[in-house]
Design an enzyme around this catalytic site. Structure first.
Site, short mmCIF file in Angstrom:
data_model
loop_
_atom_site.label_atom_id
_atom_site.label_comp_id
_atom_site.label_asym_id
_atom_site.label_seq_id
_atom_site.Cartn_x
_atom_site.Cartn_y
_atom_site.Cartn_z
N ASN A 197 38.67 -24.04 -16.80
CA ASN A 197 37.95 -22.37 -17.76
C ASN A 197 39.52 -22.04 -17.48
OD1 ASN A 197 36.03 -20.56 -18.25
ND2 ASN A 197 35.65 -20.29 -16.17
N GLU A 209 30.80 -14.58 -14.26
CA GLU A 209 31.30 -13.16 -15.35
C GLU A 209 30.67 -13.49 -16.50
OE1 GLU A 209 35.64 -15.09 -16.24
OE2 GLU A 209 36.28 -14.15 -14.82
N GLY A 223 39.30 -15.35 -9.27
CA GLY A 223 41.00 -14.63 -9.88
C GLY A 223 41.30 -13.65 -8.44
N SER A 238 39.94 -18.68 -7.94
CA SER A 238 41.65 -19.36 -7.22
C SER A 238 42.12 -20.86 -6.61
CB SER A 238 42.18 -17.73 -6.21
OG SER A 238 41.59 -17.28 -6.48
P1 PGA Z 1 40.14 -18.76 -10.71
O1 PGA Z 1 38.48 -18.66 -11.79
O2 PGA Z 1 40.85 -20.14 -10.96
O3 PGA Z 1 40.96 -18.19 -11.65
O4 PGA Z 1 40.10 -17.42 -10.00
C1 PGA Z 1 37.73 -20.06 -11.44
C2 PGA Z 1 36.92 -19.84 -12.19
O5 PGA Z 1 36.38 -18.18 -13.11
O6 PGA Z 1 35.68 -20.04 -13.24
#
Ligand code: PGA
Length: 252
Positions: free
Chosen positions: A9, A99, A175, A215
């Site tokens: 993503n 998000e 994140g 993450s």
């Molecule tokens: P991240 O995001 O791997 O940066 O934690 C995952 C996502 O939002 O799909």
């Protein structure tokens, strides 16, 4: 045997040239590998999609978008419909990312409309669910995920649900560098599969792919993916670095 999938993503990163260059590197890398066990998907900003259709047409890497409109066409300034996505050659669309739920106030009803439109336009849906930190601390994470799936997906027919991949993404892990433990991921994935079983039957539930996101990185992917109900990952930050993303795919 259910399908293993690792989807990147990209979120709102990379301009047109950067994105196409990056996708080419990923495509080249996997072209030479015969033993990759997962389907690799790149979920990119809309602007990259037509270019990716051209670039990836001979390879093994699939691609898609991160959102689509909740209406099929008309006076909706700034929106991109599921039909338009399909017309680029995209195969996938992410729906219900936290998000989108948080910053753009997308509720269960709207996400259900998007899902139905995506499926009607022959796109595969990566449907995201997951609790925020407070909900986990209060112990309501199972209730929250159940509600998101019931309202977002469970009015689909069995045939339509075959186009759905579920992504469990605990919001507190996205994140943040905090990752769910493999045990926490397995516990929720097993629960999600049990909900699908109650609604669509055991055989069907056994074939639904449930991805983990939050993450995920090369250092923790193998351990998480080894859990029996984890069928791959939805990768944010680490999908922007070729070495990391490829290593996560190969951790399956
Ligand atoms: P991240 O995001 O791997 O940066 O934690 C995952 C996502 O939002 O799909």
């Amino acid at each position: 045997m259910r399908k293993k999938i690792v989807a990147g993503n990209w979120k709102m990163n990379m301009d047109l040239a950067e994105g196409l260059r990056f996708a080419e590197l990923i495509d080249q890398y996997f072209k030479d590998k015969s033993m990759v066990k997962a389907e690799v998907v790149l979920c990119t900003p809309f602007i990259h999609l037509p270019g990716l259709a051209e670039l990836l047409k001979q390879g093994k890497v699939a691609f898609g978008a991160q959102n689509c409109a909740s209406e099929s066409s008309g006076a909706y300034t700034g929106e991109v419909s599921a039909g338009m996505l399909k017309s680029t050659g995209a195969q996938y669309v992410i729906i219900g990312h936290s998000e989108r739920r948080t910053y753009y106030h997308e509720d269960d009803n709207m996400l259900n409309k998007k899902t139905v439109l995506a499926i009607n336009n022959d796109l595969k849906v990566i449907f995201c669910c997951g609790e925020i930190l407070k909900e986990r601390e209060e112990g309501s994470h199972f209730i929250v995920v159940k509600r998101q799936l019931e309202r977002g997906l469970f009015n689909l027919s069995t045939e339509d649900f075959e186009k759905v991949v579920i992504a469990y993404e605990p919001v507190w892990a996205i994140g943040t560098g905090l990752t769910a433990t493999p045990e926490q991921a397995q516990e929720m994935h097993k629960y999600i599969r049990s909900l699908v079983k109650d609604r669509y039957g055991i055989e069907f539930a056994e074939n639904v792919s449930v991805l983990y996101g939050g993450s995920c990185k090369p250092s923790n992917a193998a351990e998480i993916f080894a859990k029996p109900d984890v069928d791959g990952g939805l990768i944010g930050g680490a999908s922007l670095k070729k070495e990391d993303f490829c290593a996560i795919v190969e951790a399956i």
